[in-house]
Design a protein around this motif. Structure first.
Motif, PDB file in Angstrom:
ATOM      1  N   TRP A   1      22.061  12.687  59.204  1.00 21.30           N
ATOM      2  CA  TRP A   1      21.719  12.196  60.700  1.00 21.30           C
ATOM      3  C   TRP A   1      22.529  10.682  61.281  1.00 21.30           C
ATOM      4  O   TRP A   1      23.312  10.000  60.129  1.00 21.30           O
ATOM      5  N   ARG A   2      22.839  11.199  62.230  1.00 23.88           N
ATOM      6  CA  ARG A   2      23.985  10.002  63.230  1.00 23.88           C
ATOM      7  C   ARG A   2      23.854   8.517  63.704  1.00 23.88           C
ATOM      8  O   ARG A   2      22.581   8.931  63.928  1.00 23.88           O
ATOM      9  N   LEU A   3      24.185   8.202  62.903  1.00 23.78           N
ATOM     10  CA  LEU A   3      23.951   6.453  63.487  1.00 23.78           C
ATOM     11  C   LEU A   3      25.312   5.576  64.292  1.00 23.78           C
ATOM     12  O   LEU A   3      26.089   6.665  64.280  1.00 23.78           O
ATOM     13  N   PRO A   4      24.814   4.979  65.208  1.00 24.05           N
ATOM     14  CA  PRO A   4      25.864   3.804  65.773  1.00 24.05           C
ATOM     15  C   PRO A   4      26.944   3.662  65.363  1.00 24.05           C
ATOM     16  O   PRO A   4      26.692   2.690  64.469  1.00 24.05           O
TER      17      PRO A   4
ATOM     18  N   ASN B   1      18.133  12.703  53.982  1.00 19.58           N
ATOM     19  CA  ASN B   1      19.197  12.643  55.432  1.00 19.58           C
ATOM     20  C   ASN B   1      20.526  11.281  54.824  1.00 19.58           C
ATOM     21  O   ASN B   1      20.375  10.697  54.328  1.00 19.58           O
ATOM     22  N   ALA B   2      21.432  12.257  54.789  1.00 16.73           N
ATOM     23  CA  ALA B   2      23.361  11.043  54.900  1.00 16.73           C
ATOM     24  C   ALA B   2      22.811  10.350  55.515  1.00 16.73           C
ATOM     25  O   ALA B   2      23.271  10.933  57.116  1.00 16.73           O
ATOM     26  N   GLY B   3      23.714   9.105  56.381  1.00 13.84           N
ATOM     27  CA  GLY B   3      24.438   8.606  57.134  1.00 13.84           C
ATOM     28  C   GLY B   3      25.236   9.527  57.306  1.00 13.84           C
ATOM     29  O   GLY B   3      26.284   9.085  56.848  1.00 13.84           O
ATOM     30  N   VAL B   4      25.551   8.992  58.832  1.00 14.79           N
ATOM     31  CA  VAL B   4      26.743   9.920  59.721  1.00 14.79           C
ATOM     32  C   VAL B   4      27.350   8.372  60.240  1.00 14.79           C
ATOM     33  O   VAL B   4      27.127   7.965  61.476  1.00 14.79           O
ATOM     34  N   PHE B   5      28.775   8.315  59.991  1.00 11.10           N
ATOM     35  CA  PHE B   5      29.479   7.324  60.850  1.00 11.10           C
ATOM     36  C   PHE B   5      30.630   7.709  61.586  1.00 11.10           C
ATOM     37  O   PHE B   5      31.748   9.029  60.037  1.00 11.10           O
ATOM     38  N   SER B   6      31.169   7.749  63.112  1.00  5.59           N
ATOM     39  CA  SER B   6      32.392   8.886  63.044  1.00  5.59           C
ATOM     40  C   SER B   6      32.764   8.120  64.345  1.00  5.59           C
ATOM     41  O   SER B   6      32.205   7.478  65.128  1.00  5.59           O
ATOM     42  N   ASN B   7      34.334   8.357  64.500  1.00 10.13           N
ATOM     43  CA  ASN B   7      34.912   7.856  65.801  1.00 10.13           C
ATOM     44  C   ASN B   7      35.365   9.189  66.657  1.00 10.13           C
ATOM     45  O   ASN B   7      35.732   8.797  67.873  1.00 10.13           O
TER      46      ASN B   7
END
Ligand code: BES
Ligand code: MN
Ligand code: ZN
Length: 489
Positions: free
Chosen positions: A403-406, A377-383
């Protein structure tokens, strides 16, 4: 440049089966029923297909698996490949079947009897993707692949639905070629030239050189490249297939053609992998290529920061302070945390110039993302909950892990500098998150933004479902789908 095998779609002609050279492919589902193609081969081989299908080995196979019957009596073919696949497979099973065929094909021609299968286009995509080989630097091993012919009912219809998939395969191959290419070949100059060549496809391509970047104040970007003999560049690719005046969606990529770590030099073991540290820029380029090839009805800009991180007498030192285009100053604690310095200025420039409706950036940004998520999985970081959810959905539909991370203010504290507005590293803990927090400081709050950390997914040591070892092209298909679903609807 590696191009996918051209795949022909023709009307079903059962009389061609007996005399076909190469390898003949038939499909049999879980129910064990033989369609017309499989029945034809079964008759020619005096029921060998039926015996195989009833055997325990076949029953145990999962969708997309291939059984090889070599040198079948009664046929000219070198082998019959029996694929376990239902008539209405989901796209992942269909692609898996295509990938298995690519592996079983070798250099032979393939005649694929897909008359009763309704996702022949997806099988063809899997076949094309897994058939990729990076042999540009192999002197003796360059063998042309065999021809592939699909026999289907309604070949015009299938050819039409397969056309955008050929555009996808070509985009993925472009990304893989760029990412696999060694750094003595893919210099910043060579990379920019390969992007400029895409003007032939109808893309606008603009190259910003160092003097321009200097005038724009992109000192965090330039500080990364100042130890290298190769010039730092920003390349802007625009595809205007949507409504005139509609704000574009923006893709931004980290294009570090080689990452030695700079003065904070990396250890020797595995440093050769840093030839792929431009993987984010490679994905941006591959998506832009696919959009142009399939004439997407959307406005999309792709920006890449091309730079080489080298140690030398002119290189940035740990402790140096540089000013970003945004105006914030950065204390460079570790010159190996260079990707974020590249992206900071390119992200800011993208927003100032294009006022995009949203931004997704891609980067082989941190080793820590490999520790957290491995290659799956790639790490997903977002606003933005919406943009990140839309992306993750598109990635899932394409079988690309994400996969989203905080993110949060608390992590941001770790970037405080004694002498500048921020420092470029946050310490050992939560390394991928502090990198994302750093990027976020260069994204305006009202711009939906996602950062994809692809250090684990861009490049692999052993083969994946649809790619041989090396560059995967992860993300091209997900982003292409996101743009198709969200902006072309
Ligand atoms: N390009 C690397 C990250 C990387 C590591 C990509 C392994 C692919 C595989 C990046 O520039 C880097 O060096 N990151 C450092 C950051 C650290 C100094 C805060 C890292 O991950 O160690
Ligand atoms: Mn680095
Ligand atoms: Zn790097």
């Amino acid at each position: 440049m590696t191009t996918p095998t051209e795949i022909q779609f023709k009307d079903v002609d059962l009389d061609a089966v007996a005399g076909a050279a190469g390898k003949v492919v038939v499909f049999v589902g879980d129910d064990g029923k033989l369609d017309a193609g499989a029945r034809k081969v079964n008759t020619l081989t005096r029921k060998a297909v039926a015996r195989l299908v009833e055997s325990e080995t076949f029953v145990k196979k999962t969708p997309g698996d291939v059984s090889v019957m070599a040198f079948p009596a009664g046929m000219a073919a070198a082998a019959v490949l029996v694929v376990k696949l239902s008539r209405r497979p989901d796209s992942q099973d269909a692609r898996k079947a295509g990938a298995a065929l690519a592996k079983a094909q070798g250099t032979a021609d393939l005649l694929v009897m897909a008359g009763s299968i309704n996702r022949a286009d997806e099988i063809a995509l899997g076949l094309a993707l897994r058939g990729y080989k990076f042999d540009a630097h192999k002197t003796d091993e360059k063998k042309p692949g065999g021809d592939v012919t699909f026999m289907v009912s309604k070949p015009e219809v299938v050819a039409k639905s397969a056309a955008p998939m050929a555009a996808i395969a070509e985009g993925v191959f472009f990304t893989r070629d760029l990412t696999n290419e060694p750094a003595n070949v893919l210099t910043t100059n060579d990379f920019a030239a390969r992007l400029a060549a895409m003007q032939e496809l109808g893309l606008d391509v603009e190259i910003l050189e160092e003097d321009t970047l200097e005038k724009l104040g992109m000192r965090t970007l330039l500080s990364v490249g100042q130890g290298s003999d190769s010039p730092t560049k920003v390349v802007v690719m625009s595809w205007n297939g949507g409504k005139k005046g509609d704000a574009p969606f923006a893709l931004v990529g980290k294009g570090v053609v080689f990452d030695t770590g700079g003065i904070s030099l990396k250890p020797p073991a595995g440093m050769e992998d840093m030839t792929a540290d431009m993987g984010g820029a490679g994905v941006v380029a591959g998506v832009m290529r696919t959009l142009a090839l399939r004439k997407a009805k959307a406005n999309v800009v792709g920006l890449v920061g091309l730079v080489e991180n080298m140690p030398s007498g002119s290189a940035t030192r740990p402790g140096d302070v540089v000013r970003s285009m945004k105006g914030d100053t950065v204390e460079i604690i570790n010159t190996d945390a260079e990707g974020r310095l590249v992206l900071a200025d390119v992200l800011w420039y993208t927003q100032e110039r294009f006022k995009p409706s949203g931004i997704i950036n891609l980067a082989t940004l941190t080793g820590a993302i490999l520790v957290a998520l491995g290659h799956e999985n790639a790490g997903v970081f977002s606003n933005s909950d919406e943009l990140s959810a839309d992306f993750i959905k598109a990635a899932a539909a394409e079988g690309e892990g994400a996969w989203r991370l905080p993110m949060s203010k608390a992590y941001d504290e770790l970037l405080k500098s004694r002498i500048a507005d921020m420092k470029n590293v946050g310490g050992r803990n939560a390394g991928s998150i502090t990198a994302a927090q750093f990027l976020r400081r260069f994204v305006k709050d009202d711009v939906p933004w996602c950062h994809l950390d692809i250090a684990g997914t861009a490049n692999v040591k052993s083969e994946t479902a649809l790619a041989p070892a090396g560059a995967t092209g992860w993300g091209v298909m997900a982003l292409n789908r996101l743009i198709a679903d969200k902006y072309e609807g």
